[in-house]
Design a protein around this motif. Structure first.
Motif, PDB file in Angstrom:
ATOM      1  N   THR A  14      -6.443  -8.548  -3.868  1.00 39.45           N
ATOM      2  CA  THR A  14      -5.215  -8.553  -4.656  1.00 39.45           C
ATOM      3  C   THR A  14      -3.982  -8.694  -3.765  1.00 39.45           C
ATOM      4  OG1 THR A  14      -6.231  -7.131  -6.340  1.00 39.45           O
ATOM      5  CG2 THR A  14      -3.827  -7.248  -6.314  1.00 39.45           C
ATOM      6  N   ILE A  15      -3.983  -7.994  -2.639  1.00 37.91           N
ATOM      7  CA  ILE A  15      -2.805  -7.984  -1.761  1.00 37.91           C
ATOM      8  C   ILE A  15      -2.729  -9.239  -0.893  1.00 37.91           C
ATOM      9  CG2 ILE A  15      -1.678  -6.780   0.154  1.00 37.91           C
ATOM     10  CD1 ILE A  15      -2.962  -4.190  -0.905  1.00 37.91           C
ATOM     11  N   PHE A  16      -3.855  -9.622  -0.280  1.00 39.22           N
ATOM     12  CA  PHE A  16      -3.849 -10.682   0.718  1.00 39.22           C
ATOM     13  C   PHE A  16      -4.451 -11.994   0.237  1.00 39.22           C
ATOM     14  CE2 PHE A  16      -4.268  -6.589   3.000  1.00 39.22           C
ATOM     15  CZ  PHE A  16      -3.052  -6.596   3.674  1.00 39.22           C
ATOM     16  N   GLY A  17      -4.927 -12.033  -1.008  1.00 39.46           N
ATOM     17  CA  GLY A  17      -5.509 -13.255  -1.529  1.00 39.46           C
ATOM     18  C   GLY A  17      -6.990 -13.378  -1.206  1.00 39.46           C
ATOM     19  N   PRO A  18      -7.593 -14.539  -1.514  1.00 34.80           N
ATOM     20  CA  PRO A  18      -9.039 -14.730  -1.324  1.00 34.80           C
ATOM     21  C   PRO A  18      -9.532 -14.449   0.093  1.00 34.80           C
ATOM     22  CG  PRO A  18      -8.130 -16.513  -2.639  1.00 34.80           C
ATOM     23  CD  PRO A  18      -6.957 -15.708  -2.138  1.00 34.80           C
ATOM     24  N   VAL A  19      -8.748 -14.857   1.096  1.00 33.84           N
ATOM     25  CA  VAL A  19      -9.161 -14.610   2.487  1.00 33.84           C
ATOM     26  C   VAL A  19      -9.207 -13.110   2.762  1.00 33.84           C
ATOM     27  CG1 VAL A  19      -8.571 -14.958   4.910  1.00 33.84           C
ATOM     28  CG2 VAL A  19      -8.253 -16.802   3.283  1.00 33.84           C
TER      29      VAL A  19
ATOM     30  N   GLY B  19      -1.419   2.457  15.438  1.00 32.40           N
ATOM     31  CA  GLY B  19      -0.916   2.610  16.792  1.00 32.40           C
ATOM     32  C   GLY B  19      -1.731   1.815  17.798  1.00 32.40           C
ATOM     33  N   ILE B  20      -3.054   1.869  17.665  1.00 31.32           N
ATOM     34  CA  ILE B  20      -3.938   1.120  18.577  1.00 31.32           C
ATOM     35  C   ILE B  20      -3.800  -0.382  18.346  1.00 31.32           C
ATOM     36  CG2 ILE B  20      -6.350   0.655  19.153  1.00 31.32           C
ATOM     37  CD1 ILE B  20      -6.922   3.616  18.516  1.00 31.32           C
ATOM     38  N   LEU B  21      -3.781  -0.802  17.076  1.00 30.44           N
ATOM     39  CA  LEU B  21      -3.692  -2.233  16.769  1.00 30.44           C
ATOM     40  C   LEU B  21      -2.383  -2.842  17.237  1.00 30.44           C
ATOM     41  CD1 LEU B  21      -5.263  -2.446  13.187  1.00 30.44           C
ATOM     42  CD2 LEU B  21      -6.288  -3.143  15.360  1.00 30.44           C
ATOM     43  N   SER B  22      -1.328  -2.016  17.256  1.00 31.07           N
ATOM     44  CA  SER B  22      -0.029  -2.527  17.707  1.00 31.07           C
ATOM     45  C   SER B  22      -0.054  -2.952  19.167  1.00 31.07           C
ATOM     46  CB  SER B  22       1.054  -1.472  17.485  1.00 31.07           C
ATOM     47  OG  SER B  22       0.859  -0.361  18.361  1.00 31.07           O
ATOM     48  N   LEU B  23      -1.038  -2.455  19.919  1.00 35.00           N
ATOM     49  CA  LEU B  23      -1.149  -2.779  21.341  1.00 35.00           C
ATOM     50  C   LEU B  23      -2.047  -3.981  21.599  1.00 35.00           C
ATOM     51  CD1 LEU B  23      -1.615   0.875  22.693  1.00 35.00           C
ATOM     52  CD2 LEU B  23       0.521  -0.437  22.508  1.00 35.00           C
ATOM     53  N   THR B  24      -2.628  -4.543  20.522  1.00 38.73           N
ATOM     54  CA  THR B  24      -3.566  -5.658  20.661  1.00 38.73           C
ATOM     55  C   THR B  24      -2.893  -6.977  20.285  1.00 38.73           C
ATOM     56  OG1 THR B  24      -4.404  -5.581  18.380  1.00 38.73           O
ATOM     57  CG2 THR B  24      -5.414  -4.083  20.001  1.00 38.73           C
ATOM     58  N   PRO B  25      -3.454  -8.097  20.758  1.00 37.59           N
ATOM     59  CA  PRO B  25      -2.885  -9.417  20.417  1.00 37.59           C
ATOM     60  C   PRO B  25      -3.460  -9.999  19.127  1.00 37.59           C
ATOM     61  CG  PRO B  25      -4.605  -9.683  22.053  1.00 37.59           C
ATOM     62  CD  PRO B  25      -4.501  -8.194  21.799  1.00 37.59           C
ATOM     63  N   LEU B  26      -4.128  -9.197  18.303  1.00 40.96           N
ATOM     64  CA  LEU B  26      -4.723  -9.691  17.063  1.00 40.96           C
ATOM     65  C   LEU B  26      -3.649 -10.213  16.122  1.00 40.96           C
ATOM     66  CD1 LEU B  26      -7.236  -6.763  16.444  1.00 40.96           C
ATOM     67  CD2 LEU B  26      -7.811  -9.065  17.245  1.00 40.96           C
ATOM     68  N   ASP B  27      -4.024 -11.188  15.263  1.00 40.24           N
ATOM     69  CA  ASP B  27      -3.032 -11.726  14.331  1.00 40.24           C
ATOM     70  C   ASP B  27      -2.710 -10.701  13.250  1.00 40.24           C
ATOM     71  OD1 ASP B  27      -4.690 -12.304  11.792  1.00 40.24           O
ATOM     72  OD2 ASP B  27      -5.843 -13.344  13.334  1.00 40.24           O
ATOM     73  N   ASP B  28      -1.554 -10.880  12.618  1.00 41.50           N
ATOM     74  CA  ASP B  28      -1.032  -9.890  11.686  1.00 41.50           C
ATOM     75  C   ASP B  28      -1.938  -9.680  10.477  1.00 41.50           C
ATOM     76  OD1 ASP B  28       1.063  -9.549  13.348  1.00 41.50           O
ATOM     77  OD2 ASP B  28       2.544 -10.602  12.115  1.00 41.50           O
TER      78      ASP B  28
ATOM     79  N   SER C 295      -3.201  -6.056   9.331  1.00 42.28           N
ATOM     80  CA  SER C 295      -2.825  -5.524   8.022  1.00 42.28           C
ATOM     81  C   SER C 295      -4.041  -5.110   7.215  1.00 42.28           C
ATOM     82  CB  SER C 295      -2.012  -6.573   7.248  1.00 42.28           C
ATOM     83  OG  SER C 295      -0.817  -6.891   7.915  1.00 42.28           O
ATOM     84  N   ILE C 296      -5.087  -5.943   7.228  1.00 35.17           N
ATOM     85  CA  ILE C 296      -6.295  -5.635   6.454  1.00 35.17           C
ATOM     86  C   ILE C 296      -6.973  -4.383   6.998  1.00 35.17           C
ATOM     87  CG2 ILE C 296      -8.640  -6.435   5.936  1.00 35.17           C
ATOM     88  CD1 ILE C 296      -7.496  -9.264   5.722  1.00 35.17           C
TER      89      ILE C 296
ATOM     90  N   VAL D 206       1.284   4.465   4.079  1.00 33.96           N
ATOM     91  CA  VAL D 206       0.721   3.839   5.279  1.00 33.96           C
ATOM     92  C   VAL D 206       1.241   2.416   5.436  1.00 33.96           C
ATOM     93  CG1 VAL D 206      -1.421   2.942   6.278  1.00 33.96           C
ATOM     94  CG2 VAL D 206      -1.357   5.272   5.357  1.00 33.96           C
ATOM     95  N   ALA D 207       1.317   1.675   4.327  1.00 33.02           N
ATOM     96  CA  ALA D 207       1.839   0.308   4.383  1.00 33.02           C
ATOM     97  C   ALA D 207       3.285   0.291   4.853  1.00 33.02           C
ATOM     98  CB  ALA D 207       1.719  -0.348   3.008  1.00 33.02           C
ATOM     99  N   PHE D 208       4.073   1.261   4.389  1.00 32.35           N
ATOM    100  CA  PHE D 208       5.489   1.345   4.790  1.00 32.35           C
ATOM    101  C   PHE D 208       5.611   1.635   6.282  1.00 32.35           C
ATOM    102  CE2 PHE D 208       9.257   3.985   5.574  1.00 32.35           C
ATOM    103  CZ  PHE D 208      10.252   3.119   5.165  1.00 32.35           C
ATOM    104  N   VAL D 209       4.849   2.614   6.765  1.00 35.82           N
ATOM    105  CA  VAL D 209       4.917   2.972   8.179  1.00 35.82           C
ATOM    106  C   VAL D 209       4.402   1.826   9.057  1.00 35.82           C
ATOM    107  CG1 VAL D 209       4.061   4.583   9.933  1.00 35.82           C
ATOM    108  CG2 VAL D 209       4.678   5.429   7.664  1.00 35.82           C
ATOM    109  N   SER D 210       3.382   1.104   8.589  1.00 34.38           N
ATOM    110  CA  SER D 210       2.805   0.036   9.389  1.00 34.38           C
ATOM    111  C   SER D 210       3.789  -1.099   9.636  1.00 34.38           C
ATOM    112  CB  SER D 210       1.543  -0.525   8.715  1.00 34.38           C
ATOM    113  OG  SER D 210       1.878  -1.237   7.528  1.00 34.38           O
ATOM    114  N   ALA D 211       4.830  -1.199   8.789  1.00 32.56           N
ATOM    115  CA  ALA D 211       5.834  -2.247   8.996  1.00 32.56           C
ATOM    116  C   ALA D 211       6.517  -2.119  10.352  1.00 32.56           C
ATOM    117  CB  ALA D 211       6.884  -2.185   7.874  1.00 32.56           C
ATOM    118  N   TYR D 212       6.501  -0.929  10.922  1.00 38.20           N
ATOM    119  CA  TYR D 212       7.143  -0.709  12.215  1.00 38.20           C
ATOM    120  C   TYR D 212       6.181  -0.895  13.383  1.00 38.20           C
ATOM    121  CZ  TYR D 212      10.779   1.269   9.256  1.00 38.20           C
ATOM    122  OH  TYR D 212      11.734   1.420   8.296  1.00 38.20           O
ATOM    123  N   PHE D 213       4.906  -1.175  13.060  1.00 44.10           N
ATOM    124  CA  PHE D 213       3.907  -1.331  14.126  1.00 44.10           C
ATOM    125  C   PHE D 213       3.406  -2.765  14.241  1.00 44.10           C
ATOM    126  CE2 PHE D 213       3.847   3.185  13.371  1.00 44.10           C
ATOM    127  CZ  PHE D 213       3.555   3.744  14.597  1.00 44.10           C
ATOM    128  N   ILE D 214       3.484  -3.529  13.147  1.00 41.39           N
ATOM    129  CA  ILE D 214       2.923  -4.887  13.175  1.00 41.39           C
ATOM    130  C   ILE D 214       4.007  -5.898  13.543  1.00 41.39           C
ATOM    131  CG2 ILE D 214       1.827  -6.670  11.769  1.00 41.39           C
ATOM    132  CD1 ILE D 214       0.535  -4.532  10.164  1.00 41.39           C
TER     133      ILE D 214
END
Length: 318
Positions: free
Chosen positions: A127-132, A251-260, A264-265, A310-318
């Motif tokens: 629902t949030i991110f679509g079929p992918v 916090g951990i994901l913010s240190l990685t080069p993974l795509d957004d 997010s997922i 969590v979604a709101f706080v994650s905006a400052y990490f991604i």
């Protein structure tokens, strides 16, 4: 970039709010009529064996399968394995710190570490991110299933060993088969007929509403008459599952080069409430089903508030 993040937060909050309303409708239906075991079993079969596989196939059919997508599939599966093993180890460590009794320590470790990434997570991500999003969430859930029916069963059986046949039988299910068929078809360059695309698209739309209706019916039965009271240690699986684990994950994901998208997922799935299968597993392998039932009920309700947070706080990490 900020506008995109704000829009994502609005989408998450709106999706969770709609999810909560449908859960309420399910509870209202359960209060007005008797929901038999057969009815609940039919809903579970439709969601897990028809709707969720359709979400996965719709994700493949609606997306151009590129090398990037295949890389994302591999990456998110590996992340899932690392995430769930790490969550189990960390939760177990904290139970030692707080000196929980041995059997309870095992139970709250499992309840705190493993979330409802399949029944709630896949429809919500679609629902949030679509079929992918639905497809990648299903891959993440496949990693959970592998850990669940090997490491977790071993923990509950108190070291009696792992039944490899049982593990394979539990892990190889229709959602996983849908993943294999979908990716194989796409990799082979086979273009499915239009009617099949429309069929999977329509059936995929059943996943979220039916899953939420079922949860509403389940929660009504659990809370009806308040025939149970929370155990005093419930603060641990609730706080770990809904807040601490998602915060550590972002916090951990913010240190990685993974795509957004992957970040997010994974963050959304890390914030899922306790997995509903825990009640069945605890009933089968322990004598304390109540602990699982109470944790599932309260974590599911609280997640309606914590997921948007969590979604709101994650905006400052991604």
């Amino acid at each position: 970039m900020e506008r995109i993040l704000e829009m994502d937060i609005v989408v998450v909050a709106t999706s969770v709010a709609v999810m909560g309303i449908i859960i309420g409708i399910g509870a209202l239906l359960a209060s007005q009529t008797t929901i038999t075991i057969e009815v609940k079993q039919v809903l579970i079969l439709i969601v897990l064996n028809i709707a969720v596989p359709a979400v996965i196939l719709n994700g493949v059919f609606s997306t151009e399968v590129t090398e990037q997508l295949l890389n994302q599939v591999v990456i998110i599966f590996l992340i899932s394995l690392i995430f769930h093993l790490g969550a189990l180890l960390l939760a177990w460590y904290f139970t030692r710190v707080f000196r929980f009794e041995s059997l309870l320590a095992k139970q709250v470790t499992i309840l705190a570490a493993l979330g409802n990434t399949g029944f709630i997570g896949i429809p919500l991500c679609a629902t949030i991110f679509g079929p992918v999003g639905g497809l990648l969430a299903a891959i993440f859930d496949a990693g959970l299933d592998l850990i669940l029916f090997s490491v977790v069963i071993y923990m509950l059986q108190a070291g009696n060993g792992i039944n490899i046949r049982q593990v394979l039988k539990s892990v190889i299910n229709l959602p996983l088969i849908a993943v294999i068929i979908g990716l194989t078809t796409a990799f082979a360059g086979i273009n499915p007929p239009e009617f099949l695309k429309q069929l999977t698209g329509l059936l995929a739309g059943l996943a979220a509403p039916l899953a939420m209706l079922y949860l509403g019916m389940l929660l009504y039965e659990l809370f009806k008459g308040m025939q149970f009271t929370p155990y005093k240690q419930i603060w641990f699986p609730l706080s770990f599952r809904l807040l601490l684990l998602p915060l550590m994950t972002m916090g951990i994901l913010s240190l990685t080069p993974l795509d957004d998208l992957i970040k997010s997922i994974v963050i959304i799935l890390s914030a899922m409430p306790t997995f509903t299968l825990a009640a069945i597993l605890f009933a089968r392998y322990t004598t304390d089903e109540k602990t699982a039932v109470v944790t599932i009920a309260f974590s599911t309700l609280l997640s309606l508030l914590t997921i948007p947070l969590v979604a709101f706080v994650s905006a400052y990490f991604i």
